[in-house]
Design a protein around this motif. Structure first.
Motif, PDB file in Angstrom:
ATOM      1  N   VAL A 124      -6.633  -5.712   4.017  1.00 55.94           N
ATOM      2  CA  VAL A 124      -6.684  -4.925   5.304  1.00 55.94           C
ATOM      3  C   VAL A 124      -4.952  -3.769   4.943  1.00 55.94           C
ATOM      4  CG1 VAL A 124      -6.176  -5.090   7.543  1.00 55.94           C
ATOM      5  CG2 VAL A 124      -8.346  -6.642   6.310  1.00 55.94           C
ATOM      6  N   GLY A 125      -4.113  -5.022   4.795  1.00 59.44           N
ATOM      7  CA  GLY A 125      -2.351  -4.260   5.177  1.00 59.44           C
ATOM      8  C   GLY A 125      -2.226  -3.518   4.494  1.00 59.44           C
ATOM      9  N   ILE A 126      -3.423  -2.766   3.365  1.00 58.66           N
ATOM     10  CA  ILE A 126      -3.129  -2.429   2.311  1.00 58.66           C
ATOM     11  C   ILE A 126      -4.125  -1.204   2.485  1.00 58.66           C
ATOM     12  CG2 ILE A 126      -3.625  -1.729  -0.757  1.00 58.66           C
ATOM     13  CD1 ILE A 126      -3.009  -4.555  -0.822  1.00 58.66           C
ATOM     14  N   PHE A 127      -5.555  -1.562   2.662  1.00 59.12           N
ATOM     15  CA  PHE A 127      -6.067  -0.090   3.412  1.00 59.12           C
ATOM     16  C   PHE A 127      -5.388   0.662   4.253  1.00 59.12           C
ATOM     17  CE2 PHE A 127      -9.628  -2.835   0.321  1.00 59.12           C
ATOM     18  CZ  PHE A 127      -9.578  -1.752  -0.240  1.00 59.12           C
ATOM     19  N   ILE A 128      -4.866   0.171   5.460  1.00 59.90           N
ATOM     20  CA  ILE A 128      -4.407   0.408   5.901  1.00 59.90           C
ATOM     21  C   ILE A 128      -3.286   0.979   6.441  1.00 59.90           C
ATOM     22  CG2 ILE A 128      -2.606   0.845   8.190  1.00 59.90           C
ATOM     23  CD1 ILE A 128      -4.464  -2.431   9.119  1.00 59.90           C
ATOM     24  N   SER A 129      -2.007   1.232   5.229  1.00 61.25           N
ATOM     25  CA  SER A 129      -1.618   1.668   4.982  1.00 61.25           C
ATOM     26  C   SER A 129      -1.567   3.522   3.579  1.00 61.25           C
ATOM     27  CB  SER A 129      -0.612   0.513   3.699  1.00 61.25           C
ATOM     28  OG  SER A 129       0.594   1.641   3.864  1.00 61.25           O
ATOM     29  N   VAL A 130      -3.073   2.843   3.274  1.00 61.13           N
ATOM     30  CA  VAL A 130      -3.297   3.729   2.017  1.00 61.13           C
ATOM     31  C   VAL A 130      -3.626   4.989   3.041  1.00 61.13           C
ATOM     32  CG1 VAL A 130      -4.670   4.612   0.642  1.00 61.13           C
ATOM     33  CG2 VAL A 130      -3.334   2.180   0.028  1.00 61.13           C
ATOM     34  N   LEU A 131      -4.917   4.655   3.937  1.00 63.91           N
ATOM     35  CA  LEU A 131      -5.436   5.173   4.559  1.00 63.91           C
ATOM     36  C   LEU A 131      -4.618   6.542   5.261  1.00 63.91           C
ATOM     37  CD1 LEU A 131      -8.457   3.742   5.323  1.00 63.91           C
ATOM     38  CD2 LEU A 131      -8.483   5.218   3.726  1.00 63.91           C
ATOM     39  N   SER A 132      -3.300   5.702   6.061  1.00 62.34           N
ATOM     40  CA  SER A 132      -2.704   5.961   6.889  1.00 62.34           C
ATOM     41  C   SER A 132      -1.318   6.690   7.057  1.00 62.34           C
ATOM     42  CB  SER A 132      -2.306   4.865   8.082  1.00 62.34           C
ATOM     43  OG  SER A 132      -1.540   3.909   7.829  1.00 62.34           O
ATOM     44  N   LEU A 133      -0.792   6.937   5.610  1.00 59.63           N
ATOM     45  CA  LEU A 133       0.006   6.752   4.623  1.00 59.63           C
ATOM     46  C   LEU A 133       0.170   8.195   4.033  1.00 59.63           C
ATOM     47  CD1 LEU A 133       2.548   3.768   4.789  1.00 59.63           C
ATOM     48  CD2 LEU A 133       2.789   5.611   6.745  1.00 59.63           C
ATOM     49  N   ALA A 134      -0.957   7.798   2.978  1.00 59.94           N
ATOM     50  CA  ALA A 134      -1.429   8.805   1.745  1.00 59.94           C
ATOM     51  C   ALA A 134      -0.722  10.156   2.469  1.00 59.94           C
ATOM     52  CB  ALA A 134      -2.512   8.577   1.477  1.00 59.94           C
ATOM     53  N   GLY A 183       3.112  -4.046  -6.634  1.00 52.98           N
ATOM     54  CA  GLY A 183       3.241  -5.342  -7.603  1.00 52.98           C
ATOM     55  C   GLY A 183       4.877  -6.358  -7.217  1.00 52.98           C
ATOM     56  N   THR A 184       5.836  -4.920  -7.069  1.00 54.05           N
ATOM     57  CA  THR A 184       7.483  -5.298  -7.498  1.00 54.05           C
ATOM     58  C   THR A 184       7.401  -5.590  -5.553  1.00 54.05           C
ATOM     59  OG1 THR A 184       7.753  -3.731  -8.853  1.00 54.05           O
ATOM     60  CG2 THR A 184       9.514  -4.611  -6.824  1.00 54.05           C
ATOM     61  N   ILE A 185       6.857  -4.743  -4.874  1.00 60.79           N
ATOM     62  CA  ILE A 185       6.749  -5.544  -3.430  1.00 60.79           C
ATOM     63  C   ILE A 185       6.253  -6.855  -3.175  1.00 60.79           C
ATOM     64  CG2 ILE A 185       6.030  -4.987  -0.898  1.00 60.79           C
ATOM     65  CD1 ILE A 185       7.398  -2.918  -2.569  1.00 60.79           C
ATOM     66  N   GLY A 206       0.638  -1.174  -0.098  1.00 60.22           N
ATOM     67  CA  GLY A 206       0.250   0.082   0.095  1.00 60.22           C
ATOM     68  C   GLY A 206       0.956   0.921   0.216  1.00 60.22           C
ATOM     69  N   ALA A 207       1.986   1.565   0.751  1.00 58.33           N
ATOM     70  CA  ALA A 207       2.697   2.305   0.969  1.00 58.33           C
ATOM     71  C   ALA A 207       3.011   2.758  -0.772  1.00 58.33           C
ATOM     72  CB  ALA A 207       3.517   1.892   2.199  1.00 58.33           C
ATOM     73  N   ALA A 208       3.604   1.622  -1.529  1.00 55.34           N
ATOM     74  CA  ALA A 208       4.489   1.971  -2.421  1.00 55.34           C
ATOM     75  C   ALA A 208       3.514   2.123  -4.141  1.00 55.34           C
ATOM     76  CB  ALA A 208       4.928   0.741  -3.074  1.00 55.34           C
TER      77      ALA A 208
END
Length: 305
Positions: free
Chosen positions: A80-90, A31-33, A20-22
């Motif tokens: 869940v990890g992707i959405f947590i990251s997008v919402l918190s790190l955007a 996809g690389t991650i 998500g961060a990437a």
């Protein structure tokens, strides 16, 4: 599918957070991650299993069988990890892109360079065909990074299409979904919608992403099953060609204003010595080395598991 304990699913969620961060950063691919963390093929297979046959399984064998068919625990943990990251790190990554772009790109540049070696070594048989496909993949990715940026469009059908195209890029190592959104002119609209919790826009983009993901995963699965070395060569080329976009030192040639946001729409790579302003060379090199090393640390951790 793999048998996992609770701790294993926590690690899957952490990998999703890294993806998500990437994906938030234009130029870096989730996809690389996924590939370097050892879950790429499982992700493609699991998504590919979401099809019409699920209704038959659900009717005849029940919810548990259908859930197992799509590897539901894995997918839920990852997304869940992707959405947590997008919402918190955007918001934080947006700030870094505006205020510390050289340092952010340096870290990701080192990470992506290491990814080229990582994905490339998975190719078990080199021949003229794989070399040609690798070169073509690199040229295609380079061409994509040179495309002009479109004007921003906030219409829902356009955002739906943007979500579908971006998700296809996001699951391809080397092709950045966020950068595709920049090219389409939808990046700021979607990022602002995430910040402001605009459910209508987020849901529209999300629906487009689901449609694109379910369609594209089938093609990728078929390619891995029938032409694995060629597919890996293509993905390696994509990653190699994407380096053009994430070179840390750039000279801005043209900007456009979208609302209150100034967005760079044309730039060119320069050597650190020709960079206008503080090139932060030593710190940038250190961060690039950290990014490069992180790939091999992740690989060692994955091999131990």
């Amino acid at each position: 599918m793999k048998s996992r304990r609770l701790l294993d699913y926590i690690f899957v969620t952490l990998k999703g957070m890294a993806m998500g961060a990437a994906d938030v950063v234009p130029g870096v691919s989730g996809g690389t991650i996924a590939f370097i963390s050892g879950i790429y093929e499982e992700l493609i297979t699991s998504i590919n299993n979401i099809n019409l046959s699920l209704f038959t399984i659900l009717r005849k064998e029940g919810i548990k069988a259908a859930w197992n068919q799509i590897n539901g625990n894995f997918l839920i943990s990852l997304f869940v990890g992707i959405f947590i990251s997008v919402l918190s790190l955007a918001k934080f990554l947006s700030w870094l892109l505006e205020n510390e772009p050289v340092l952010l790109w340096s870290f990701f540049f080192g990470l992506v360079v290491a990814s080229i070696f990582f994905v490339g070594k998975e190719i078990t048989k080199w021949n003229p065909g794989t070399v040609i496909v690798l070169i073509l993949g690199a040229l295609l990715a380079f061409f994509i990074t040179e495309l002009p940026v479109s004007e921003n469009s906030g219409s829902l059908p356009y955002l739906f299409m943007s979500g579908a195209l971006a998700i296809c890029a996001m699951i391809l190592p080397g092709i950045s979904g966020a950068f595709i959104l920049v090219l389409l002119g939808s990046y700021k609209t979607i990022l602002d919608a995430v910040h402001e919790r605009d459910i209508k826009i987020v849901a529209t983009v999300g629906l487009g992403a689901v449609v694109g993901l379910l369609s594209f995963a089938r093609l990728l699965k078929w390619m891995f099953n029938h032409y694995k070395n060629i597919t890996l060569a293509l993905l390696t080329g994509f990653i190699l060609g994407s380096l053009n976009k994430i070179w840390p030192w750039k000279k801005v040639l043209e900007t456009k204003v979208f609302g209150e946001k100034v967005v760079v729409v044309d730039d060119m790579n320069v050597w650190p010595g020709a960079f206008e302003g503080d090139n932060k060379l030593m710190l940038a090199i250190i961060l690039a080395i950290i990014g490069f090393s992180l790939i091999f640390i992740l690989e060692k951790a994955a091999s131990k598991k």
